[in-house]
Design a protein around this motif. Structure first.
Motif, PDB file in Angstrom:
ATOM      1  N   GLY A   1      17.763  15.834  -6.290  1.00 60.76           N
ATOM      2  CA  GLY A   1      16.959  15.281  -5.310  1.00 60.76           C
ATOM      3  C   GLY A   1      17.814  13.955  -5.260  1.00 60.76           C
ATOM      4  N   ARG A   2      18.492  13.565  -6.121  1.00 58.73           N
ATOM      5  CA  ARG A   2      19.064  12.243  -6.029  1.00 58.73           C
ATOM      6  C   ARG A   2      20.322  12.154  -5.255  1.00 58.73           C
ATOM      7  NH1 ARG A   2      19.400   9.430 -12.168  1.00 58.73           N
ATOM      8  NH2 ARG A   2      17.354   9.590 -12.527  1.00 58.73           N
ATOM      9  N   ALA A   3      20.923  13.591  -4.967  1.00 57.38           N
ATOM     10  CA  ALA A   3      22.198  13.802  -4.193  1.00 57.38           C
ATOM     11  C   ALA A   3      21.733  13.923  -2.803  1.00 57.38           C
ATOM     12  CB  ALA A   3      22.880  15.018  -4.663  1.00 57.38           C
ATOM     13  N   VAL A   4      20.563  14.009  -2.295  1.00 62.01           N
ATOM     14  CA  VAL A   4      20.139  14.190  -1.231  1.00 62.01           C
ATOM     15  C   VAL A   4      19.442  12.976  -0.548  1.00 62.01           C
ATOM     16  CG1 VAL A   4      18.399  15.371   0.539  1.00 62.01           C
ATOM     17  CG2 VAL A   4      19.290  16.449  -1.393  1.00 62.01           C
ATOM     18  N   PRO A   5      20.158  12.354   0.593  1.00 67.19           N
ATOM     19  CA  PRO A   5      19.822  10.990   1.063  1.00 67.19           C
ATOM     20  C   PRO A   5      18.355  10.809   1.577  1.00 67.19           C
ATOM     21  CG  PRO A   5      21.840  11.743   2.009  1.00 67.19           C
ATOM     22  CD  PRO A   5      21.450  12.766   1.452  1.00 67.19           C
ATOM     23  N   THR A   6      17.913  10.040   1.258  1.00 68.85           N
ATOM     24  CA  THR A   6      16.344   9.703   1.454  1.00 68.85           C
ATOM     25  C   THR A   6      15.910   9.798   2.786  1.00 68.85           C
ATOM     26  OG1 THR A   6      15.911   8.470  -0.531  1.00 68.85           O
ATOM     27  CG2 THR A   6      14.295   8.289   1.006  1.00 68.85           C
ATOM     28  N   TYR A   7      17.088   8.806   3.591  1.00 69.48           N
ATOM     29  CA  TYR A   7      17.005   8.939   5.069  1.00 69.48           C
ATOM     30  C   TYR A   7      16.944  10.193   5.788  1.00 69.48           C
ATOM     31  CZ  TYR A   7      17.982   7.591   9.937  1.00 69.48           C
ATOM     32  OH  TYR A   7      18.128   7.234  11.154  1.00 69.48           O
ATOM     33  N   ALA A   8      17.955  10.898   5.245  1.00 76.00           N
ATOM     34  CA  ALA A   8      18.168  12.473   5.830  1.00 76.00           C
ATOM     35  C   ALA A   8      16.692  13.050   5.577  1.00 76.00           C
ATOM     36  CB  ALA A   8      19.167  13.018   5.295  1.00 76.00           C
TER      37      ALA A   8
ATOM     38  N   ALA B   1       9.708   2.137   8.536  1.00 75.88           N
ATOM     39  CA  ALA B   1       9.755   1.578   9.881  1.00 75.88           C
ATOM     40  C   ALA B   1      10.668   2.376  11.209  1.00 75.88           C
ATOM     41  CB  ALA B   1      10.285   0.126  10.157  1.00 75.88           C
ATOM     42  N   LEU B   2      11.574   3.157  10.615  1.00 73.28           N
ATOM     43  CA  LEU B   2      12.434   3.896  11.138  1.00 73.28           C
ATOM     44  C   LEU B   2      11.693   5.272  11.940  1.00 73.28           C
ATOM     45  CD1 LEU B   2      15.602   3.763   9.417  1.00 73.28           C
ATOM     46  CD2 LEU B   2      15.342   2.438  11.407  1.00 73.28           C
ATOM     47  N   ALA B   3      10.704   5.453  11.012  1.00 76.29           N
ATOM     48  CA  ALA B   3       9.640   6.733  11.496  1.00 76.29           C
ATOM     49  C   ALA B   3       8.265   6.153  12.024  1.00 76.29           C
ATOM     50  CB  ALA B   3       9.436   7.598  10.124  1.00 76.29           C
ATOM     51  N   GLY B   4       8.638   4.968  12.583  1.00 77.13           N
ATOM     52  CA  GLY B   4       7.091   4.537  13.135  1.00 77.13           C
ATOM     53  C   GLY B   4       6.023   3.916  12.078  1.00 77.13           C
ATOM     54  N   GLY B   5       6.339   3.673  10.761  1.00 72.00           N
ATOM     55  CA  GLY B   5       5.426   3.577   9.899  1.00 72.00           C
ATOM     56  C   GLY B   5       5.613   1.791   9.955  1.00 72.00           C
ATOM     57  N   GLY B   6       4.652   1.387   8.758  1.00 74.17           N
ATOM     58  CA  GLY B   6       4.380  -0.036   8.781  1.00 74.17           C
ATOM     59  C   GLY B   6       5.232  -0.699   7.657  1.00 74.17           C
ATOM     60  N   GLY B   7       4.997  -1.794   6.994  1.00 70.38           N
ATOM     61  CA  GLY B   7       5.777  -2.228   5.990  1.00 70.38           C
ATOM     62  C   GLY B   7       6.907  -3.603   6.452  1.00 70.38           C
ATOM     63  N   LEU B   8       7.392  -4.019   5.512  1.00 69.02           N
ATOM     64  CA  LEU B   8       8.326  -5.286   5.895  1.00 69.02           C
ATOM     65  C   LEU B   8       9.705  -4.502   6.824  1.00 69.02           C
ATOM     66  CD1 LEU B   8       8.282  -6.887   2.432  1.00 69.02           C
ATOM     67  CD2 LEU B   8       7.325  -7.695   4.590  1.00 69.02           C
ATOM     68  N   GLY B   9       9.807  -3.267   6.737  1.00 69.65           N
ATOM     69  CA  GLY B   9      10.976  -3.034   7.463  1.00 69.65           C
ATOM     70  C   GLY B   9      10.474  -3.197   9.065  1.00 69.65           C
ATOM     71  N   ARG B  10       9.447  -3.256   9.357  1.00 74.24           N
ATOM     72  CA  ARG B  10       9.049  -3.503  10.909  1.00 74.24           C
ATOM     73  C   ARG B  10       9.708  -5.044  11.245  1.00 74.24           C
ATOM     74  NH1 ARG B  10       5.115  -0.013  13.294  1.00 74.24           N
ATOM     75  NH2 ARG B  10       5.781  -1.275  15.258  1.00 74.24           N
TER      76      ARG B  10
ATOM     77  N   TRP C   1       0.983  -1.285   0.064  1.00 73.75           N
ATOM     78  CA  TRP C   1      -0.187  -0.091   0.065  1.00 73.75           C
ATOM     79  C   TRP C   1       0.809   1.452  -0.118  1.00 73.75           C
ATOM     80  CZ3 TRP C   1      -4.025   2.809  -0.980  1.00 73.75           C
ATOM     81  CH2 TRP C   1      -4.387   3.923  -0.387  1.00 73.75           C
ATOM     82  N   LEU C   2       1.902   1.400   0.945  1.00 73.38           N
ATOM     83  CA  LEU C   2       2.702   2.485   0.905  1.00 73.38           C
ATOM     84  C   LEU C   2       3.429   2.580  -0.296  1.00 73.38           C
ATOM     85  CD1 LEU C   2       3.807   4.618   2.746  1.00 73.38           C
ATOM     86  CD2 LEU C   2       5.708   3.012   3.641  1.00 73.38           C
ATOM     87  N   SER C   3       4.261   1.694  -0.956  1.00 70.54           N
ATOM     88  CA  SER C   3       4.778   1.658  -2.183  1.00 70.54           C
ATOM     89  C   SER C   3       3.810   2.164  -3.379  1.00 70.54           C
ATOM     90  CB  SER C   3       5.411   0.209  -2.613  1.00 70.54           C
ATOM     91  OG  SER C   3       6.346  -0.008  -1.249  1.00 70.54           O
ATOM     92  N   GLY C   4       2.722   1.685  -3.236  1.00 64.74           N
ATOM     93  CA  GLY C   4       1.819   1.993  -4.493  1.00 64.74           C
ATOM     94  C   GLY C   4       1.413   3.186  -4.496  1.00 64.74           C
TER      95      GLY C   4
ATOM     96  N   VAL D   1      10.175   0.267  -3.586  1.00 60.74           N
ATOM     97  CA  VAL D   1       9.560  -0.873  -2.829  1.00 60.74           C
ATOM     98  C   VAL D   1      10.978  -1.096  -1.877  1.00 60.74           C
ATOM     99  CG1 VAL D   1       9.690  -3.236  -2.915  1.00 60.74           C
ATOM    100  CG2 VAL D   1       8.170  -2.111  -4.363  1.00 60.74           C
ATOM    101  N   ALA D   2      12.177  -0.964  -2.286  1.00 61.30           N
ATOM    102  CA  ALA D   2      13.466  -1.200  -1.550  1.00 61.30           C
ATOM    103  C   ALA D   2      13.598  -0.143  -0.561  1.00 61.30           C
ATOM    104  CB  ALA D   2      14.854  -1.361  -2.556  1.00 61.30           C
ATOM    105  N   THR D   3      13.221   0.934  -0.895  1.00 58.54           N
ATOM    106  CA  THR D   3      13.745   2.060   0.159  1.00 58.54           C
ATOM    107  C   THR D   3      12.285   2.264   1.158  1.00 58.54           C
ATOM    108  OG1 THR D   3      14.675   3.130  -1.656  1.00 58.54           O
ATOM    109  CG2 THR D   3      14.210   4.720   0.308  1.00 58.54           C
ATOM    110  N   ALA D   4      11.125   1.659   0.891  1.00 59.10           N
ATOM    111  CA  ALA D   4       9.824   1.861   1.825  1.00 59.10           C
ATOM    112  C   ALA D   4      10.122   1.190   3.119  1.00 59.10           C
ATOM    113  CB  ALA D   4       8.742   1.227   1.090  1.00 59.10           C
ATOM    114  N   THR D   5      11.270   0.277   3.215  1.00 59.38           N
ATOM    115  CA  THR D   5      11.541  -0.341   4.494  1.00 59.38           C
ATOM    116  C   THR D   5      12.107   0.907   5.602  1.00 59.38           C
ATOM    117  OG1 THR D   5      13.986  -0.568   3.708  1.00 59.38           O
ATOM    118  CG2 THR D   5      12.313  -2.426   3.502  1.00 59.38           C
TER     119      THR D   5
END
Length: 264
Positions: free
Chosen positions: A69-76, A167-176, A32-35, A160-164
């Protein structure tokens, strides 16, 4: 027990797939999140790229700006959004971060596909009296389709790969599953979660490749063109004949002279 064997044992345990913390529930959240992020990215990037490519103006600037935008880390970006007032807005920090991450490949590939479309075909369609929207929908987008789908596949797999990270922000998904494994010092669970994300990304890539081939509006013409090129190459290739050396006394022509010469 090694980490791979432990991950296999974790994945084959039925209790790990059931309930709100199970694999099926986390997989649904991940999809759901990735879509959602992919759809929003397409709604933002594709109309801009297709219109700029149709006009032939401003596209290079838009592509260069989006590539920043590619130079800015998604995690940051995710951390900054989580610490902002949006941090209390559920999954929206993750959605915004992933959308910003997915827009550059979509915008770049769609614009390049439009920009590199066969100009002779475009001008011929314009000469036939097609309007701007007709030219865009019936000629330019079908010609740009391969690069357009390449951008969508790239963005989908990245999301799909980065949606993990949700979980670090309290969200759902396979990262949990992965973060729970780290919290419990359960290496097998961490490896199992990583394998689930990798398999899901590969499945998404495979499904989009099949969709690309099934819905390609120029598929028949491209196949006919490849067949014609192969037939033309076969017709132009020299016949394979065994080499026979010239017999003594045979008269040949000297390529540098008009006079015949003898070989004996």
């Amino acid at each position: 027990m090694g980490p791979v064997a432990g991950a296999w044992q974790w994945l084959t345990t039925g209790a790990n797939w059931a309930g709100e913390k199970g694999v099926w529930h986390r997989l649904g959240e991940h999809l759901w999140l990735s879509g959602l992020c992919l759809v929003l990215s397409c709604l933002i990037a594709l109309p801009v790229a297709l219109w700029l490519g149709h006009l032939g103006k401003g596209g290079a600037l838009a592509v260069n700006v989006s590539n920043i935008g590619r130079a800015v880390p998604t995690y940051a970006v995710l951390v900054l959004l989580t610490l902002s007032p949006l941090g209390t807005a559920g999954d929206w920090p993750t959605v915004i971060a992933l959308v910003l991450f997915a827009v550059p490949p979509l915008l770049t590939n769609a614009y390049l596909g439009m920009h590199e479309a066969d100009r002779d075909a475009v001008e011929a369609a314009r000469g036939m009296g097609m309007s701007g929207p007709q030219l865009l929908l019936r000629v330019e987008i079908p010609l740009a389709y391969p690069l357009l789908m390449t951008g969508i596949r790239s963005a989908a797999v990245q999301v799909v790969a980065t949606a993990t990270l949700a979980a670090l922000a309290g969200g759902g998904g396979l990262g949990r599953i992965i973060t729970a494994g780290f919290g419990n010092y359960n290496t097998a669970q961490v490896v199992a979660g990583a394998l689930l994300v990798a398999v899901l990304a590969l499945l998404v890539e495979g499904l989009l490749v099949l969709a690309d081939r099934a819905f390609d509006p120029m598929r028949g013409r491209r196949r006919a063109g490849r067949t014609a090129r192969r037939a033309g190459n076969a017709a132009l290739s020299p016949a394979h004949k065994p080499f026979a050396p010239a017999s003594p006394g045979v008269i040949r022509s000297d390529p540098t002279s008009s006079e015949p010469i003898r070989t004996d």
